[in-house]
Design an enzyme around this catalytic site. Structure first.
Site, PDB file in Angstrom:
ATOM      1  N   HIS A  60       0.812  -1.206   0.000  1.00 12.38           N
ATOM      2  CA  HIS A  60       0.000   0.000   0.000  1.00 12.38           C
ATOM      3  C   HIS A  60       0.854   1.269   0.000  1.00 12.38           C
ATOM      4  O   HIS A  60       0.565   2.233  -0.702  1.00 12.38           O
ATOM      5  CB  HIS A  60      -0.901  -0.037   1.235  1.00 12.38           C
ATOM      6  N   HIS A 106     -10.921   2.404  -1.030  1.00 12.13           N
ATOM      7  CA  HIS A 106     -11.111   1.983   0.355  1.00 12.13           C
ATOM      8  C   HIS A 106     -11.868   0.665   0.319  1.00 12.13           C
ATOM      9  O   HIS A 106     -12.916   0.505   0.952  1.00 12.13           O
ATOM     10  CB  HIS A 106     -11.847   3.055   1.171  1.00 12.13           C
TER      11      HIS A 106
END
Ligand SMILES: Nc1ncnc2c1ncn2[C@@H]1O[C@H](COP(=O)(O)OP(=O)(O)O)[C@@H](O)[C@H]1O
Ligand SMILES: [Mg+2]
Lengths: 749, 213, 80, 80
Positions: A60, A106
C-alpha cells in the site's frame, strides 16, 4: 475545554518483544526484506522500528509491485502543475486557478464495515486534496459490488452508499458523479473508489517537502487512538476465511471534525506560516513524517509524548501506526506557531508542537526524553523494495461473430431487458442519497455523461467523470485500459469540456500471480497509449492489489477519473433531447462489434470467458471524432450530445429520450445484422442532436473532415420507435430503467 | 445561500460567527443549511444552543425577519422560535432531489412575490425533514395560516406518495405566529438562476428584499 | 415480554457524537463532565414468556442486525 | 459517578427507525416480534459524588440539550 474535561494520558513503553521469525512474518515482511532491514539498521530493530518498516514497505505505501510500471505512464503537459508523487495531481485551468484531484480506494475496509469503511474513504481523499491548499468542490465514487444475488450484496450497497453520503453530505461537498456495477468477481472483494476534485489558486499550492533545520513539526486535528492499527498492511493482504473473524479495527469517521480541519487548514494557508503539510492517511504518523522528511532530505525528531492522545497507555508502536482519521502533520516556519495555534484553537481542534526537523537524516522518536526508535530515513525509503514480478500477457480473444450472439431477439424487448439490467439501470436510488447540489454550483447533476460544476465567480466550469469497463479489461487488459481512458475523455467531451488530465485507481488481484500481474501491465500499457494519443496525462492515482478471496481475483478494474474544463458555460450541453423535430446524428463508425458487450452477456447469456474480444479502440479516431463534436458544442450547433458506450446505439438513444422526456423515431437502415447495429459497442462514437435545418450541413461538415456521420432518428412522440410494430413507450422504458435498483434494495415493499 | 442573497440584494450579506454575542443592526437574519456540529445528537440541536442564538431569538422577538433553511429550520425549532420538530425522513435515507411546493399561507415578507397556491420547483437535500407536531399545534398552524409551503406534485396535488419525507400534513415550511420567522426544509437558494436548471426560488429572495427595503 | 438492547461503541472506538455532546455541555457551562459516550437503546416486544428462548432469539437479532459487532458491543435486558 | 440518560420518543410520536427495525427483523425471519422502538442512551462521567446534585445537574442537561422535550422523554440512572 474546561480543565476538568482534560484527561491525563500516560504512555506505556513498548514491551520488549523479541523479534522472532514469527513476529517478522506477522508484519508482512519476507525473509529477504527482513535481511534488508537488518542491513539498514545494523542491528536488530525493536518492535516500533519493525512496525515502521512493515508499514513503509507494505504494498500500500511502497507500491513495490506496481512502481516499475506506473513510471511508464505519461504525466506531463503544459497545463500540468503537479503530477504524481504528491497528495494529489494539479492542473492549470486558467485565470490563475488550478484543479486539484485524486482517486483512492477503500475496498477492504468497506467490505468489512461498509458504512465507516466508505465514509472514511471519502474523508481520506478529501484530505489529500485540501492538504494541497484546495477547497473540495466535487466528489465522485466508483463502486463495484458482487452479483445482486449474493447474500452480502444488498447490505454492502446500503452501507457503502449511506457511508459515502454520510461523510460527503456532512462536509458540504457535493457528490456529483460516479459509477456502479455488479459482477460475481466482486462477491468477496467489493471496490469502493472515491475521488475528490478541489479548486486552488495556482500560486498558493502547498506541498509536502519538509525544509528548514530546526523548524517545528506540528500535529493538528483529532486525537490519536488505537484505530486501524495495521490497516495499511491489511489493505495489502489477500482475504481469507479468517479475515472476518479477525475483524481488524475499522476507523470511525468524524466528518464534522474534518470540516473544521478543512476550514482551519485553508485559513492557515492564507498566511505565510506553512513550510510543508501532509495528511495522515494510511500508516498515519509513520508515513506522513517519513515522506515529508524524506522528500526534504532532512531528519526529524518527534516527541511521542506530545502527540494528542485519545486513550491512555498507548505505546510508541501504536502511536506511530495508528490510522485515526482527521489528522494532519505540518512543518511551520519557526516563530509561526502562535499564529497557527490561534487558528486551530478558534476551530476547536487539537494543535501540538511534536518535534522539529534535524540535519541527521534520521527519524528519532522519543518518549519523555528517552529515544524509543531511531531509523535512517533515506536508506529506508530508497531500499524500499521494488519488484519486477513475473507476468504473462492475456492473449487477445477471437472476435465474436454477430451471428452467434442471439440475433433473433426483438430489439425493444432486448432494450427493455438491458436498460433494467443492474449495470445499465438508473442509479438514482444511489445519487439521491448524495447531496449533489450543496454549494449551489452543480450545473449538470448525476445521470448524464459527466457532471459539470461551475467555478464560483467565473463563467467557466469543470466537467468530471469516472469510468472503467472491467469486462473489456478482463477480456484484453490493454484494450480495456485504453478504453477506460477514452471513455472518460468522451464523457467530458460530450458536455463540451476540453479534457485535461486523469487520475486512476488500479484495482487488481494478487500480483504474485503472473496472469494478474500481466493484467496490470496490459492495462497500464493501454492507458499509456491512450493518454499519449489524447494529450491527457495521469496526474495522480492509487493502486489496490490483492483484491482476491480464496484465489479468485476481481476483474481487472483500472478506474479512471477524468477532469476537463469548460471555458464558457454558455457553450455546454447535455444528453437530453430538447425539441420535437430535431435530428439525431451518430458521429463515428458503427461496425456492430458485439464481443464482450452487455448484449452478449445479458441477452445472449454468453459467459464472460466466451464473449470474445472487446471492441477495438482506435485512438486517432477517438481524437478526431471527439474534437469534432467539441467544436460543434462550442459553436452552439447542437443542442444535445451523448457518447456511446455500454449497450450501444439503442441504449444511447433511450438515455437521450428518457432525459428529455420525448420520444424518438428511429430512421436508420441497417447495412449489417440489426442487433449488431443497435447493440454493438463500437468505440469513438457520439449521438448529437440538432435542428432539422442544420442536419444536412452537419453531415457535410463531418464528411469533409472524413468523419462518418449518419442520421439515425428524429425527436418526437412518446415512444422509442423503430417501426410501427417495433416500439416501446417512454413510460415502459422509464419503469424498466428506474425500478430495478429500488426494487432490489427493498424487495418486500 | 450567500450567492443567492447577493444576487437579490445587490450586496453581500454579512457573515456572523457562531460565538458572537451581539448582532449589528439588521433587517434580515438567515440561518442557512449545512450540518452544524455534524448533526450529531439531533439535527441543529447544538447549533441552536450556540451563543449567537440567544441574540437571534431576541431579534426575532423584536420582529426582525428570520429565514431558516434546512439545518436553519431545524435550529429554529430546536431554539423554540418555531413549534414542532424535524425527525428522520420516513425512508431513513438522505434525500436530494427537486420537489414541487405549493405556496400555502400568504405572507408579505416571505412570499410576496408568489401568488397563493402557486406551484414552484425547489430542491430538497436533507436527512431529517420529517416535520412533526401534535395535532393541536398542526390545527393551529393551519388555522392561522402559518403553513408557508407544502410538498405537492407539478399540478399542486398533495398526497403521501408525493410527500418526500413523511412530514405531517405535507408541511415543507412554517411561519411563527407573528409571521416574521420562516423555517423551510427545501433550498430556494439552489434554484435562483436558469443555469441551475430552474429559477423558481428567486422570487422568495426578491420578495424579501422588496418587503424589507 | 420486553427486551431492552443496549448497543454501544466498543472501548477505544472513536465516538464523534459523544465527543460533540461533551463539547456542547461544556459550552453551556456544565462543569465537571468527563467522557461522554452515546449509544442506542432498542426496545422490543416479544410474544414469548420463556426467558431463555427470548435471550437466545434477541442475541441472534443483535448479531444479525441490531449491532455492528465490528465496532459495537451489545447487552440485553429482559423485563416483563 | 456515572450518569446514564435514556432518551426515547414520546408515546404517540411515530418512530421511523423502530419501524424499520421491526420490518427488517421480520424480513430476517424473526417471528413474534411486536412493536420496536429505538432510543438513545448517553453515558456521562461526572466528577461529583453527590447523588442529588448529580441528578439535578443531569436533569438540567436533559432539558437544555440532551432531549428535545417536544418529541422526547428522558430518564436518568446514576451508577458509581
Ligand atoms: N455511485 C454513483 N454516484 C453518483 N453518481 C452515479 C453513481 N453511479 C452512477 N452514477 C451516475 O449515473 C450516470 C450513469 O452512469 P454510467 O452508466 O457509468 O454512465 P456512462 O455510461 O455515461 O459513463 C452518470 O451520470 C453517473 O455519474
Ligand atoms: Mg461515466
Amino acid at each position: 475545554m474546561s480543565a476538568s474535561t482534560v484527561k491525563k494520558h500516560t504512555m506505556t513503553p513498548t514491551a520488549v518483544i523479541e523479534i522472532t521469525d514469527d513476529v517478522v512474518a506477522e508484519h508482512g515482511l519476507s525473509p529477504d526484506e527482513y535481511k534488508m532491514v537488518l542491513d539498514i539498521m545494523g542491528r536488530v530493530p525493536n518492535l516500533t522500528e519493525l512496525g515502521i518498516f512493515s508499514v513503509m514497505w507494505s504494498e500500500h505505501c511502497s507500491y513495490k509491485s506496481s512502481k516499475k510500471w506506473l513510471k511508464t505512464l505519461p504525466t506531463e503537459a503544459p497545463w500540468v502543475i503537479c503530477g504524481p508523487g504528491e497528495n494529489a495531481g494539479i492542473v492549470d485551468i486558467g485565470d490563475g486557478q488550478a484543479a486539484v484531484f485524486k482517486m483512492e480506494s477503500h475496498n477492504h475496509p468497506s467490505y468489512i464495515e461498509p458504512y465507516q469503511g466508505a465514509a472514511t474513504g471519502v474523508g481520506g481523499i478529501m484530505r489529500d486534496v485540501f492538504t494541497m491548499g484546495a477547497r473540495p468542490i466535487a466528489n465522485l465514487n466508483a463502486l463495484r459490488f458482487g452479483q445482486p444475488g449474493h447474500e452480502k450484496t444488498r447490505h454492502l450497497v446500503d452501507g457503502v452508499v449511506a457511508g459515502i453520503g454520510g461523510y460527503g453530505n456532512c462536509m458540504g461537498v457535493p457528490t456529483v458523479g460516479g459509477e456502479t456495477a455488479f459482477h460475481s468477481s466482486y462477491d468477496g472483494n467489493i471496490l469502493v473508489n472515491a475521488m475528490t476534485v478541489g479548486l486552488a489558486n495556482a500560486d498558493s499550492i502547498f506541498y509536502s517537502t519538509a525544509a528548514g533545520i530546526g523548524n517545528p513539526v506540528i500535529y493538528v486535528g483529532s486525537k490519536t487512538g488505537r484505530d486501524g492499527i495495521h490497516g495499511a498492511t491489511m489493505a495489502s493482504t489477500e482475504f481469507d476465511e479468517g479475515t472476518e473473524a479477525k475483524r481488524p479495527t475499522v476507523q470511525v469517521g468524524d466528518p464534522f471534525t474534518e470540516k473544521l480541519l478543512l476550514e482551519a487548514c485553508l485559513e492557515l494557508m492564507g498566511t505565510d506560516a506553512i513550510v510543508a503539510i501532509q495528511d495522515m492517511g494510511a500508516a498515519g504518523l509513520t508515513s506522513s513524517s517519513f515522506e515529508m522528511a524524506g522528500k526534504g532530505g532532512v531528519g526529524i525528531e518527534i516527541k511521542l509524548d506530545q502527540v494528542p492522545q485519545r486513550e491512555t497507555g498507548m505505546t510508541p508502536y501504536e502511536i506511530m501506526l495508528s490510522e485515526s482519521q482527521e489528522r494532519m502533520l505540518m512543518v511551520l516556519h519557526r516563530g509561526a506557531e502562535d499564529e497557527a495555534r490561534k487558528i486551530f484553537e478558534k476551530w476547536e481542534l487539537d494543535f501540538a508542537v511534536i518535534g522539529h526537523l534535524t540535519e541527521t537524516g534520521r527519524m528519532v522518536l522519543t518518549v519523555d526524553g528517552e529515544t524509543v526508535a531511531d531509523l535512517p530515513i533515506d536508506p529506508l525509503s530508497e531500499a524500499s523494495p521494488e519488484y519486477d514480478r513475473p507476468w504473462v500477457e492475456t492473449p487477445l480473444p477471437a472476435t465474436l461473430d454477430a451471428a452467434d450472439v442471439a440475433p433473433d431477439v426483438d430489439p425493444m424487448e432486448a432494450l427493455a431487458k438491458l436498460i433494467a439490467s443492474p449495470d445499465l439501470c438508473s442509479k438514482r436510488w444511489i445519487w439521491e442519497q448524495y447531496d449533489h447540489l450543496v454549494m449551489g454550483h452543480t450545473l449538470e447533476r448525476p445521470g448524464g455523461d459527466a457532471a459539470v460544476v461551475r467555478i464560483p465567480g467565473h463563467n467557466k466550469a469543470l466537467a468530471v467523470t469516472s469510468d472503467c469497463t472491467p469486462r473489456y479489461c478482463q477480456a484484453h487488459p490493454k484494450t480495456g485500459g485504453a478504453q477506460a481512458v477514452v471513455e472518460t475523455w468522451r464523457n467530458l467531451t460530450a458536455t463540451g469540456a476540453t479534457p485535461l488530465a486523469i487520475t486512476d485507481c488500479m484495482n487488481f488481484g494478487n500480483p504474485e500471480r503472473p496472469e494478474i500481474m500481466g493484467q496490470f501491465v496490459g492495462a497500464i500499457e493501454g492507458m499509456r497509449e491512450a493518454c499519449l494519443a489524447l494529450d491527457y496525462p495521469v496526474v495522480s492515482g492509487n493502486v489496490s492489489l490483492y483484491n482476491e478471496t480464496k484465489g479468485t481475483g476481481v476483474q481487472p478494474t483500472p478506474t479512471i477519473g477524468g477532469v476537463g474544463v469548460i471555458s464558457d458555460i454558455a457553450h455546454t450541453t447535455n444528453l437530453a433531447v430538447k425539441t420535437e423535430g430535431d435530428c439525431l446524428i451518430v458521429i463515428g463508425e458503427t461496425v456492430g462489434h458485439l464481443g464482450a458487450s452487455l448484449y452478449a452477456r445479458e441477452i445472449a447469456g454468453i459467459a464472460d470467458s466466451d464473449a470474445g474480444a472487446p471492441p477495438p479502440v482506435d485512438l486517432a479516431v477517438e481524437r478526431t471524432n471527439g474534437d469534432f463534436v467539441r467544436g460543434l458544442i462550442e459553436n452552439g450547433e447542437i443542442n444535445a450530445c451523448h457518447d456511446l458506450s455500454d449497450g450501444g446505439l439503442l441504449i444511447g438513444l433511450a438515455d437521450m429520450a428518457l432525459a428529455g422526456n420525448q420520444g424518438i423515431d428511429i430512421t436508420i437502415e441497417a447495412d449489417m445484422p440489426q442487433h449488431a447495429m443497435l447493440f454493438g459497442e463500437d468505440q469513438g462514437r457520439y449521438i448529437v442532436s440538432c435542428s432539422a435545418g442544420f442536419a444536412a450541413q452537419l453531415i457535410n461538415k463531418a464528411t469533409e473532415a472524413n468523419i462518418p456521420a449518419k442520421q439515425v432518428g428524429i425527436v418526437g412522440g412518446k415512444s422509442l420507435k423503430l417501426s410501427p410494430d417495433c416500439a416501446i413507450s417512454l413510460a415502459t422504458l422509464r419503469d424498466a430503467f428506474e425500478n430495478w435498483l429500488p426494487d432490489f434494495m427493498s424487495p418486500d415493499d | 445561500m450567500v450567492d443567492a442573497l447577493t444576487q437579490s440584494m445587490g450586496a453581500a450579506p454579512q457573515l456572523i460567527w457562531h460565538r458572537e454575542t451581539v448582532l449589528p443592526d439588521l433587517d434580515l437574519i438567515v440561518l442557512p443549511g449545512g450540518f452544524s456540529y455534524g448533526d450529531y445528537l439531533r439535527s441543529g440541536a447544538m447549533a441552536a444552543r450556540s451563543p449567537v442564538m440567544k441574540e437571534v431569538v431576541r431579534k426575532a422577538n423584536d420582529g426582525v425577519a428570520v429565514l431558516g433553511v434546512c439545518n436553519g429550520f431545524q435550529m429554529l425549532t430546536e431554539a423554540g422560535l418555531l413549534p414542532g420538530a424535524l425527525m428522520r425522513n420516513r425512508s431513513l435515507k438522505f434525500i436530494c432531489r427537486d420537489v414541487f411546493l405549493k405556496v400555502d399561507g400568504a405572507n408579505q415578507t416571505f412570499s410576496g412575490n408568489y401568488s397563493s397556491g402557486q406551484v414552484i420547483r425547489i430542491p430538497v437535500a436533507h436527512h431529517d425533514g420529517n416535520y412533526f407536531a401534535d395535532n393541536e399545534t398542526l390545527n393551529r398552524l393551519e388555522g392561522e395560516g402559518q403553513v408557508g409551503y407544502r410538498y405537492c406534485d407539478a399540478e399542486g396535488n398533495t398526497g403521501d406518495a408525493i410527500n418526500p419525507n413523511g412530514s405531517a400534513r405535507h408541511i415543507a415550511g412554517i411561519y411563527n405566529d407573528r409571521g416574521n420567522v420562516l423555517g423551510m426544509m427545501p433550498h430556494p437558494e439552489d434554484h435562483v438562476e436558469d443555469l441551475q436548471g430552474c429559477s423558481d426560488g428567486r422570487g422568495l429572495f426578491d420578495g424579501l428584499v422588496e418587503a424589507l427595503s | 415480554m420486553k427486551a431492552i438492547v443496549h448497543v454501544t461503541l466498543k472501548n477505544g472506538v472513536l465516538d464523534p457524537q459523544g465527543k460533540a455532546i461533551e463539547h456542547a455541555l461544556d459550552g453551556l457551562g456544565f462543569d465537571g463532565v468527563g467522557e461522554v459516550r452515546q449509544g442506542k437503546v432498542i426496545e422490543l416486544e416479544l410474544d414469548t414468556a420463556d426467558k431463555d428462548a427470548a435471550l437466545s432469539q434477541v442475541s441472534d437479532m443483535c448479531e444479525k442486525l441490531l449491532a455492528n459487532t465490528v465496532i459495537e458491543d451489545y447487552s440485553i435486558d429482559l423485563a416483563d
